[in-house]
Scaffold this motif. Structure first.
Motif, PDB file in Angstrom:
ATOM      1  N   LYS A  43      41.191  40.855  38.147  1.00  0.00           N
ATOM      2  CA  LYS A  43      41.940  40.922  37.001  1.00  0.00           C
ATOM      3  C   LYS A  43      42.105  42.290  36.332  1.00  0.00           C
ATOM      4  O   LYS A  43      43.025  42.655  35.857  1.00  0.00           O
ATOM      5  CB  LYS A  43      41.479  39.810  35.854  1.00  0.00           C
ATOM      6  CG  LYS A  43      41.465  38.402  35.933  1.00  0.00           C
ATOM      7  CD  LYS A  43      41.027  37.403  35.083  1.00  0.00           C
ATOM      8  CE  LYS A  43      41.124  36.181  35.479  1.00  0.00           C
ATOM      9  NZ  LYS A  43      40.395  35.210  34.557  1.00  0.00           N
ATOM     10  N   LEU A  44      40.882  43.076  36.402  1.00  0.00           N
ATOM     11  CA  LEU A  44      41.048  44.478  36.161  1.00  0.00           C
ATOM     12  C   LEU A  44      41.852  45.138  36.948  1.00  0.00           C
ATOM     13  O   LEU A  44      42.772  46.049  36.254  1.00  0.00           O
ATOM     14  CB  LEU A  44      39.732  45.084  36.439  1.00  0.00           C
ATOM     15  CG  LEU A  44      38.530  44.665  35.135  1.00  0.00           C
ATOM     16  CD1 LEU A  44      37.225  45.288  35.418  1.00  0.00           C
ATOM     17  CD2 LEU A  44      39.065  45.387  33.781  1.00  0.00           C
ATOM     18  N   MET A  50      49.386  47.400  36.234  1.00  0.00           N
ATOM     19  CA  MET A  50      50.569  47.318  35.188  1.00  0.00           C
ATOM     20  C   MET A  50      50.430  48.571  34.277  1.00  0.00           C
ATOM     21  O   MET A  50      51.496  49.053  33.719  1.00  0.00           O
ATOM     22  CB  MET A  50      50.172  46.253  34.303  1.00  0.00           C
ATOM     23  CG  MET A  50      50.564  44.886  34.823  1.00  0.00           C
ATOM     24  SD  MET A  50      50.465  43.270  33.785  1.00  0.00           S
ATOM     25  CE  MET A  50      48.867  43.667  33.314  1.00  0.00           C
ATOM     26  N   GLY A  51      49.365  49.162  34.036  1.00  0.00           N
ATOM     27  CA  GLY A  51      49.331  50.509  33.417  1.00  0.00           C
ATOM     28  C   GLY A  51      49.192  51.902  33.964  1.00  0.00           C
ATOM     29  O   GLY A  51      49.023  52.886  33.514  1.00  0.00           O
ATOM     30  N   ASP A  60      47.583  50.054  46.176  1.00  0.00           N
ATOM     31  CA  ASP A  60      46.424  49.765  47.217  1.00  0.00           C
ATOM     32  C   ASP A  60      45.040  50.428  46.860  1.00  0.00           C
ATOM     33  O   ASP A  60      43.860  49.984  46.904  1.00  0.00           O
ATOM     34  CB  ASP A  60      46.933  50.290  48.465  1.00  0.00           C
ATOM     35  CG  ASP A  60      47.693  49.381  49.183  1.00  0.00           C
ATOM     36  OD1 ASP A  60      48.167  48.391  48.740  1.00  0.00           O
ATOM     37  OD2 ASP A  60      48.513  49.981  50.152  1.00  0.00           O
ATOM     38  N   ASP A  61      45.166  51.729  46.192  1.00  0.00           N
ATOM     39  CA  ASP A  61      43.855  52.375  45.731  1.00  0.00           C
ATOM     40  C   ASP A  61      43.400  51.724  44.745  1.00  0.00           C
ATOM     41  O   ASP A  61      41.809  51.822  44.554  1.00  0.00           O
ATOM     42  CB  ASP A  61      44.123  54.000  45.499  1.00  0.00           C
ATOM     43  CG  ASP A  61      44.530  54.610  46.952  1.00  0.00           C
ATOM     44  OD1 ASP A  61      44.049  54.229  48.052  1.00  0.00           O
ATOM     45  OD2 ASP A  61      44.908  55.967  46.581  1.00  0.00           O
ATOM     46  N   ILE A  62      44.139  51.397  43.692  1.00  0.00           N
ATOM     47  CA  ILE A  62      43.590  50.817  42.634  1.00  0.00           C
ATOM     48  C   ILE A  62      42.564  49.295  43.038  1.00  0.00           C
ATOM     49  O   ILE A  62      41.690  49.236  42.440  1.00  0.00           O
ATOM     50  CB  ILE A  62      44.695  50.184  41.553  1.00  0.00           C
ATOM     51  CG1 ILE A  62      45.160  51.379  40.922  1.00  0.00           C
ATOM     52  CG2 ILE A  62      44.223  49.424  40.437  1.00  0.00           C
ATOM     53  CD1 ILE A  62      46.358  51.304  40.054  1.00  0.00           C
ATOM     54  N   TYR A  63      43.380  48.584  43.776  1.00  0.00           N
ATOM     55  CA  TYR A  63      42.776  47.271  44.250  1.00  0.00           C
ATOM     56  C   TYR A  63      41.648  47.376  45.093  1.00  0.00           C
ATOM     57  O   TYR A  63      40.614  47.022  44.941  1.00  0.00           O
ATOM     58  CB  TYR A  63      43.749  46.464  45.146  1.00  0.00           C
ATOM     59  CG  TYR A  63      44.612  45.740  44.084  1.00  0.00           C
ATOM     60  CD1 TYR A  63      44.398  44.591  43.621  1.00  0.00           C
ATOM     61  CD2 TYR A  63      45.872  46.228  43.513  1.00  0.00           C
ATOM     62  CE1 TYR A  63      45.121  43.588  42.632  1.00  0.00           C
ATOM     63  CE2 TYR A  63      46.609  45.531  42.636  1.00  0.00           C
ATOM     64  CZ  TYR A  63      46.180  44.237  42.114  1.00  0.00           C
ATOM     65  OH  TYR A  63      47.095  43.524  41.197  1.00  0.00           O
ATOM     66  N   GLU A  67      37.723  46.391  44.194  1.00  0.00           N
ATOM     67  CA  GLU A  67      37.127  45.354  45.166  1.00  0.00           C
ATOM     68  C   GLU A  67      35.628  46.173  45.311  1.00  0.00           C
ATOM     69  O   GLU A  67      34.684  45.483  45.722  1.00  0.00           O
ATOM     70  CB  GLU A  67      37.820  45.148  46.281  1.00  0.00           C
ATOM     71  CG  GLU A  67      36.995  44.859  47.528  1.00  0.00           C
ATOM     72  CD  GLU A  67      36.578  43.172  47.170  1.00  0.00           C
ATOM     73  OE1 GLU A  67      35.486  42.833  47.849  1.00  0.00           O
ATOM     74  OE2 GLU A  67      36.915  42.507  46.201  1.00  0.00           O
ATOM     75  N   ASP A  68      35.691  47.600  45.695  1.00  0.00           N
ATOM     76  CA  ASP A  68      34.561  48.179  45.811  1.00  0.00           C
ATOM     77  C   ASP A  68      33.545  48.205  44.761  1.00  0.00           C
ATOM     78  O   ASP A  68      32.286  48.018  45.077  1.00  0.00           O
ATOM     79  CB  ASP A  68      34.736  49.610  46.341  1.00  0.00           C
ATOM     80  CG  ASP A  68      35.585  50.017  47.324  1.00  0.00           C
ATOM     81  OD1 ASP A  68      35.793  48.945  48.380  1.00  0.00           O
ATOM     82  OD2 ASP A  68      36.041  51.145  47.612  1.00  0.00           O
TER      83      ASP A  68
END
Length: 147
Positions: A43-44, A50-51, A60-63, A67-68
């Motif tokens: 969710k983060l 979105m922001g 991809d880097d955000i996810y 995840e890391d």
């Protein structure tokens, strides 16, 4: 904005940012995050996506970062959980060793230093777990629960 959405998400899990604690979280709040990491971190990632700014991180880097971070929280949570057992069995100690090895590997890959506390968890706790009673009855978590 992003910060308000993060606070709203954490509030759904009764996580509080403590003003008296320098605007950070106490142990009780971190436990809530660890207990719900499988839900919170994806969710983060959505909130961050979105922001995100035009020249910011890729989706991809955000996810991957979220995840890391989730994985790191879950691995340390597993290690602390087994280290806290009273009268741990040989199987408990083996599982602790599995969690702590993976946690340290993820910790270093994340870019964190091997601090004295990490070193103690990595190289000394398993041996201490073999002592009568293990480490579980020697922890001071009851102090944290009082504040």
């Amino acid at each position: 904005g992003v910060e308000a959405k993060m606070y709203q998400l954490l509030k759904m899990y009764n996580v509080k940012i403590q003003a008296y604690h320098g605007g950070s979280m106490t142990g009780k709040d971190l436990i809530k995050i660890m207990s719900n990491a499988h839900e919170i971190f994806p969710k983060l990632a959505e909130i961050f996506e979105m922001g995100k700014k035009e020249d910011g991180m890729s989706k991809d880097d955000i996810y991957k970062l979220c995840e890391d971070t989730r994985r790191l929280f879950v691995l340390w949570d597993g290690a602390f959980s087994y280290a806290s057992k009273i009268n741990p069995t040989a199987d408990d100690i083996a599982k602790y060793e599995m969690f702590v090895e993976a946690a340290v590997e993820a910790h270093v890959a994340y870019g964190c230093n091997v601090t004295p506390k990490v070193h103690l968890m990595w190289k000394h706790v398993a041996g201490q777990m073999k002592l009568p009673g293990g480490l579980g009855q020697k922890r001071e978590d009851w102090v944290e629960k009082l504040h």
